[in-house]
Design a protein around this motif. Structure first.
Motif, PDB file in Angstrom:
ATOM      1  N   UNK A   1      11.406  23.242 -30.573  1.00 46.27           N
ATOM      2  CA  UNK A   1      10.450  22.414 -31.274  1.00 46.27           C
ATOM      3  C   UNK A   1      10.731  20.916 -31.045  1.00 46.27           C
ATOM      4  N   UNK A   2      12.002  20.547 -31.060  1.00 42.12           N
ATOM      5  CA  UNK A   2      12.369  19.154 -30.777  1.00 42.12           C
ATOM      6  C   UNK A   2      12.065  18.812 -29.318  1.00 42.12           C
ATOM      7  N   UNK A   3      12.416  19.747 -28.450  1.00 44.58           N
ATOM      8  CA  UNK A   3      12.184  19.493 -27.017  1.00 44.58           C
ATOM      9  C   UNK A   3      10.698  19.279 -26.734  1.00 44.58           C
ATOM     10  N   UNK A   4       9.862  20.141 -27.290  1.00 44.40           N
ATOM     11  CA  UNK A   4       8.436  20.027 -27.000  1.00 44.40           C
ATOM     12  C   UNK A   4       7.854  18.715 -27.513  1.00 44.40           C
ATOM     13  N   UNK A   5       8.398  18.247 -28.646  1.00 47.52           N
ATOM     14  CA  UNK A   5       7.866  17.004 -29.208  1.00 47.52           C
ATOM     15  C   UNK A   5       8.443  15.773 -28.515  1.00 47.52           C
ATOM     16  N   UNK A   6       9.681  15.829 -28.107  1.00 48.42           N
ATOM     17  CA  UNK A   6      10.359  14.613 -27.631  1.00 48.42           C
ATOM     18  C   UNK A   6      10.477  14.492 -26.118  1.00 48.42           C
ATOM     19  N   UNK A   7      10.412  15.599 -25.408  1.00 54.12           N
ATOM     20  CA  UNK A   7      10.608  15.438 -23.965  1.00 54.12           C
ATOM     21  C   UNK A   7       9.484  14.636 -23.296  1.00 54.12           C
ATOM     22  N   UNK A   8       8.234  14.651 -23.832  1.00 54.55           N
ATOM     23  CA  UNK A   8       7.238  13.774 -23.203  1.00 54.55           C
ATOM     24  C   UNK A   8       7.635  12.301 -23.251  1.00 54.55           C
ATOM     25  N   UNK A   9       8.326  11.900 -24.293  1.00 49.40           N
ATOM     26  CA  UNK A   9       8.759  10.507 -24.387  1.00 49.40           C
ATOM     27  C   UNK A   9       9.833  10.234 -23.347  1.00 49.40           C
TER      28      UNK A   9
ATOM     29  N   UNK B   1      13.230  10.253 -17.572  1.00 49.80           N
ATOM     30  CA  UNK B   1      14.381  11.105 -17.846  1.00 49.80           C
ATOM     31  C   UNK B   1      13.912  12.526 -18.082  1.00 49.80           C
ATOM     32  N   UNK B   2      14.788  13.484 -17.796  1.00 44.54           N
ATOM     33  CA  UNK B   2      14.391  14.848 -18.108  1.00 44.54           C
ATOM     34  C   UNK B   2      15.292  15.418 -19.199  1.00 44.54           C
ATOM     35  N   UNK B   3      14.804  16.447 -19.827  1.00 42.16           N
ATOM     36  CA  UNK B   3      15.561  17.119 -20.891  1.00 42.16           C
ATOM     37  C   UNK B   3      16.849  17.663 -20.269  1.00 42.16           C
ATOM     38  N   UNK B   4      18.003  17.289 -20.782  1.00 39.35           N
ATOM     39  CA  UNK B   4      19.229  17.637 -20.061  1.00 39.35           C
ATOM     40  C   UNK B   4      19.641  19.106 -20.208  1.00 39.35           C
ATOM     41  N   UNK B   5      20.324  19.564 -19.217  1.00 39.19           N
ATOM     42  CA  UNK B   5      20.788  20.950 -19.202  1.00 39.19           C
ATOM     43  C   UNK B   5      21.676  21.262 -20.425  1.00 39.19           C
ATOM     44  N   UNK B   6      22.429  20.285 -20.890  1.00 41.11           N
ATOM     45  CA  UNK B   6      23.297  20.592 -22.037  1.00 41.11           C
ATOM     46  C   UNK B   6      22.498  20.885 -23.307  1.00 41.11           C
TER      47      UNK B   6
ATOM     48  N   UNK C   1       5.880  17.439 -37.796  1.00 37.69           N
ATOM     49  CA  UNK C   1       4.846  16.543 -38.287  1.00 37.69           C
ATOM     50  C   UNK C   1       4.019  15.990 -37.134  1.00 37.69           C
ATOM     51  N   UNK C   2       4.647  15.125 -36.375  1.00 38.11           N
ATOM     52  CA  UNK C   2       3.871  14.439 -35.362  1.00 38.11           C
ATOM     53  C   UNK C   2       4.394  14.815 -33.986  1.00 38.11           C
ATOM     54  N   UNK C   3       3.510  15.087 -33.124  1.00 37.92           N
ATOM     55  CA  UNK C   3       3.947  15.387 -31.769  1.00 37.92           C
ATOM     56  C   UNK C   3       3.701  14.170 -30.892  1.00 37.92           C
ATOM     57  N   UNK C   4       4.570  13.999 -29.929  1.00 36.57           N
ATOM     58  CA  UNK C   4       4.460  12.835 -29.054  1.00 36.57           C
ATOM     59  C   UNK C   4       3.183  12.893 -28.240  1.00 36.57           C
ATOM     60  N   UNK C   5       2.608  14.075 -28.154  1.00 37.41           N
ATOM     61  CA  UNK C   5       1.415  14.198 -27.340  1.00 37.41           C
ATOM     62  C   UNK C   5       0.134  14.025 -28.156  1.00 37.41           C
ATOM     63  N   UNK C   6       0.271  13.552 -29.387  1.00 35.19           N
ATOM     64  CA  UNK C   6      -0.920  13.193 -30.163  1.00 35.19           C
ATOM     65  C   UNK C   6      -1.828  12.383 -29.262  1.00 35.19           C
ATOM     66  N   UNK C   7      -3.069  12.766 -29.211  1.00 35.85           N
ATOM     67  CA  UNK C   7      -3.881  12.173 -28.148  1.00 35.85           C
ATOM     68  C   UNK C   7      -4.329  10.752 -28.436  1.00 35.85           C
TER      69      UNK C   7
END
Ligand SMILES: *[C@@H]1O[C@H](CO)[C@@H](O)[C@H](O)[C@H]1NC(C)=O
Ligand SMILES: *[C@@H]1O[C@H](CO)[C@@H](O)[C@H](O)[C@H]1NC(C)=O
Ligand SMILES: *[C@@H]1O[C@H](CO)[C@@H](O)[C@H](O)[C@H]1NC(C)=O
Length: 286
Positions: free
Chosen positions: A110-118, A124-129, A151-157
């Motif tokens: 859930x964190x990855x999906x919201x924050x990796x777009x940022x 940068x990419x989501x790290x392997x660790x 609450x809020x997703x980074x991909x809010x349009x």
């Protein structure tokens, strides 16, 4: 935050009575309990006072934890997901219990999906660790869970592109290798990105990497996902801007843009930009 963690542990309670209680913890490291210091900014105030060392990322000393954790502070400040800090601190500063408790896979996803777009926006990419398949599922093992919906997703349009968000310019600094004062010539859509063409005339404000003068002259900057989010600054061609960027492979990414002005606040920003010491990017962030 405290509630989140506490609720997280409530979910674990049923396990304590089950046969899992018997199982032998495969981790034989001797860990000790330490107070979370104030300058471990990522996790100070996360909702508990003490942490285990070594942590779940195998950082042995508090100095190492602080150094590695520092580059994740901006992601928490982004508020891309309310569970970001809980997730990161479960790894960097596991709550002090007999054994460390991992974050749940559901929280990670859930964190990855919201924050990796940022992170993507800055190259940068989501790290392997933090690969979510490393973490246990809620039903399998005790783990720290999200407990409330995102609450809020980074991909809010309708939210401003992260690179164009004014309040956050300071945070962009360590993702920045060069900065200019210049004007915008034009932009063009390239898939989900925007290509930003700058005026030839540029005043170099800061250069950390090895960007050559030739590259500078004909710089085209890519605004990752810029076709999908508003960047009001790009609609205004008359003004000079502070344009920040970094090179990733063959491409030059736009990491920040801010209208040039004469305020003290802006002067301060420039000063910080020039003096910022970013001891190489955190390898985790590459
Ligand atoms: C995460 O780890 C799994 C299992 O080790 C692997 O199959 C997968 O490719 C990894 N995912 C990423 C994005 O690296
Ligand atoms: C943008 O948001 C609006 C309202 O929240 C929604 O109706 C619309 O489908 C969204 N558009 C895209 C492209 O996601
Ligand atoms: C989208 O943003 C614009 C201005 O940036 C605002 O006027 C509009 O109300 C917003 N729409 C939604 C659905 O939030």
């Amino acid at each position: 935050m405290k509630m989140l963690v506490l609720l997280g542990f409530f979910c674990l309670v049923p396990w304590l009575g089950s046969s899992e209680y018997e199982y032998v913890w495969r981790d034989s490291t001797t860990r000790s309990c330490k107070e979370i210091p104030v300058d471990l900014r990522l996790c100070h105030g996360v909702g508990y006072a003490d942490m285990l060392l070594p942590n779940l990322l195998d950082h042995e000393s508090m100095a190492e934890v602080k150094q590695q954790a520092a580059s994740w502070v901006p992601l928490v400040q982004r508020r891309c997901h309310h569970g970001t800090q809980i997730f990161l601190c479960a790894l960097f500063a596991p709550v002090c219990m007999e054994r460390p408790v991992q974050p749940c896979r559901e929280l990670c996803v859930s964190v990855r999906d919201a924050c990796s777009p940022i992170m993507t926006a800055y190259g940068f990419s989501w790290p392997e660790m933090f690969n979510c398949s490393r973490f246990p599922e809620e039903e399998q093992e005790m783990c720290i869970d999200r407990t409330t919906p995102s609450t809020r997703s980074a991909s809010d349009n309708n939210s401003t592109c992260p690179q164009c968000d004014h309040d956050l310019v300071l945070e962009h600094m360590c993702a920045t290798e060069f900065a200019f004062k210049t004007k915008i010539k034009e932009t063009s859509v390239d898939g989900s990105d925007l290509t930003v063409f700058l005026q030839k005339k540029k005043k170099l404000v800061m250069r950390r990497g090895d960007l050559s003068s030739d590259e500078i002259k004909n710089l085209e900057l890519r605004l990752i996902n810029g076709a999908k989010c508003p960047c009001p600054q790009l609609d205004e061609r008359r003004h000079p801007y502070l344009i920040m960027g970094r090179r990733v492979g063959q491409r030059h990414l736009l990491t920040g843009i801010r209208r040039w002005d004469k305020s003290n606040q802006f002067k301060n920003l420039l000063k910080q930009l020039k003096s910022q010491k970013c001891s190489a990017y955190n390898p985790a962030f590459k």
